[in-house]
Each structure stands twice: as C-alpha cells, then as structure tokens.
Design an enzyme around this catalytic site. Sequence first.
Site, short mmCIF file in Angstrom:
data_model
loop_
_atom_site.label_atom_id
_atom_site.label_comp_id
_atom_site.label_asym_id
_atom_site.label_seq_id
_atom_site.Cartn_x
_atom_site.Cartn_y
_atom_site.Cartn_z
N ASN A 151 0.85 -1.19 0.00
CA ASN A 151 0.00 0.00 0.00
C ASN A 151 0.88 1.24 0.00
OD1 ASN A 151 0.53 0.75 2.91
ND2 ASN A 151 -0.41 -1.27 3.20
N ASP A 211 -4.59 -6.34 4.54
CA ASP A 211 -5.70 -7.18 5.02
C ASP A 211 -5.64 -8.59 4.44
OD1 ASP A 211 -6.80 -5.15 6.58
OD2 ASP A 211 -7.95 -4.34 4.90
N PHE A 230 -5.10 3.54 14.24
CA PHE A 230 -5.33 4.49 13.15
C PHE A 230 -6.42 3.95 12.23
CE2 PHE A 230 -1.66 6.53 14.67
CZ PHE A 230 -1.49 7.73 14.01
#
Length: 400
Positions: free
Chosen positions: A211, A280, A326
């Site tokens: 990411n 994830d 977060f």
Amino acid sequence: MSSKKKTCIVLGVTGGIAAYKACELLRLLQKRGMDVYVVMTKHACQFVAPLTFETLSGHPVAVDTFERPATWEVEHIALAKRADLFLIAPATANIIGKMACGIADDMLSTTVMATKAPVMIAPAMNTGMWENPATQQNIATLVSRGVHVVTPATGHLACGDSGAGKLEDVSVIAERAIAILEKKKDMLGLRVMVTAGPTREALDPVRYISNRSSGKMGYAIARAAMERGAEVTLLTGPVAIQPPQGVRVIPFMTTQDLLERALENVSGQDIIIQSAAPADYRAKEIAPQKIKKQGGTDMIIELAENPDVAATLGKNKRADQTFVGFAAETNDVLAHAKGKLEKKNLDMIVANDVTAPGAGFDVNTNIVTLITKEDMLSLPLMSKDDVADQILSGVLKLRK
C-alpha cells in the site's frame, strides 16, 4: 535583579520578500523573554539592512564568514554553541537544499550545520518552488533528521501567484519556537511502542501486494515520544526514511511479521501506537518462480485474510496499558473509526480521510480526528510532527 541567563534563539534570515517579517518575529520572541541573535545571508541584506536587526536585537548581526569578529572567537561556532534553538525564518528553497545536502558555504549554512541545538525552519517561497519534488524531498530529509518544519500557509504571494508557500503568521512561528524550548520531558519513564509503514505480501519472488503508506506519521510519533523522554521501540515496515536517532528499531516485512514482532514486545510497553498499514490479505499460495503472462488469459490470484494485528493485541491489553490505533479511510471516516475503536479494544483512534488534500500518504502534513470513548477532537491541517505531539498529549491525558 535576576542574573538568570536568558534563553537564546539564533534567528537565521534568508533572501526572500518575507525577510521583513523576521523583524516582527524577533520582537515577539523578545517579548517572551528570549535573547535573539541574528545571522543573515547576503541576499537577505538586499531586503532588510543588518542595521535594522542589530538595533532590534541589541547584538551585532553575522553575515560574512570571514569578517573579523568584534571579539576573538570563531563566530559561527560561538553562535552555534550559544543557541538553545536555531530558527530560520524565512527559509528559502536554497537554504533548505543546502541543509539537506550538508552544504556549508556561507555564515548561515555553516552555523546551522555546527549547532547541536534543535533546529526549526519556516519555509517561504513561490508555490511552484515549494511543490517542486526536489524541495519536498529536501523537506522530508530534514524532517527525518529531526528538524522542525512550520508548513507554509496558502494565500496570495508577492509574485502574484496564489497557493502554498506563504510564510506562516509570525505569531504561529513564535509559539512553535517557544513550545520547542519549553517542551517538557513529560514521558520520562514511559515505554512506547510505535508501528509504522506498509507491509509487503509476496506473490512470487518479484512481486508483492502493498500500500501507499510512507511511514512518515509513525516516524514522527516515535521521534516526538523520544523527545518527550520516552523509551521508544519502533516497529517499521519497508520505508525510504531514516529512523530517529536513539530509537530502538525492529524491522518487519509481512503482516504476520508485524504481528509476531508486536507480540514479542507488547508486554513490556506502557503505550502502543499502531500507525502501520498492514495488508488485510495475502496470496494464499506464493509462486516459487516469477509469474509469466499466459498468452492473453486472465490470471486469478486467490487471497487469504491476514490476522488483524490491532484486534489480536487488544485481546490481551492490560489495564495499565494505553492502545492507540489508526483509521485511514476514504468514506464514512468517523463511523468506520468508531467501529474500530470498539472492535479492537483501543483507548484512542486517529481517523483521517486519505483522499483529503494535505492528508494521508506521502505528504508531510495531515488532517485527523482523535476519537476516544468519551470525546472527539478534530484537528486542522498541520504538520505530522504537530499531529504526533497532539496524539501524545491526548494519550497522556487518558493516562491521568
């Protein structure tokens, strides 16, 4: 009459139209009890005469490295040692580039390189210069070394353009300077673990799923906690920035790596701040060789769900520990964040919309909302260093 030595700020002034504002900044600092010495570049002297600063400060102004000093001392070294804070305002793209590259070719760049005091810069320049990738890279380099940056304001510039690059209001700069000088070691004795950066989940020996996390927010938190006296452990994914000096660094690559490193260290921590961005999902099977094209045929990669790091850690949280998470979201930000706060057994969650200008990935600023079970605080656009201090102050408030 008190003989207590005044706190000394060395004020560097560079050659931009905003140089005249440094006069007011000097006065504001003096009103707060600071003793201010001024170092000017030769270009700055084209905008404001050294005599102006000499009159206001009550001290000679240093400009020329080779000018014979009034007293027998190496002037740039003497100023560097005298400083309790070294503040450059306005800071042009030129001095920022010199500082980032270690160039010391005039009185100001030489003196700031020699100082061991905290350094703060308040950039001011044309929007195009501020947004130039070279300038942004230089800023990132300085931030990684612990330089405090007062992000320029957005507005109408002297050149006629409108945009980012305007010197921040001098009252804001003065308050930031005072805050650095008065920063208390209010985290002495506390052990803080911070996670930062992305994970990489291999597809084959060449490719991976990842990411856009840069790690800047987590690194800013680690640096701020260390400066406030904490013993800091930084768990970091693969990033392109240098970790703060004095911080214990533990690298990780995959989400499973992150979980294992966190579980190994969590029991010895008082505060756990999880700003890393774990994937994830991971590939259910990693190809042993580089995956090749299949002659126009689509390829399907089956993914398996990764463990939830924050939720796993939260299951065993002790009453004397404080957990912060977060929530980097693109829609329904507050609703998603509040759900994670409860689900992951967190004491605070930092929510931000990563699609908002000036927030999210790869930038030095952020716009966040700090959410606890009892309260919610929305912060305006500010540097990630300032966000880090706000988070830590919020954590300490929770622990009282």
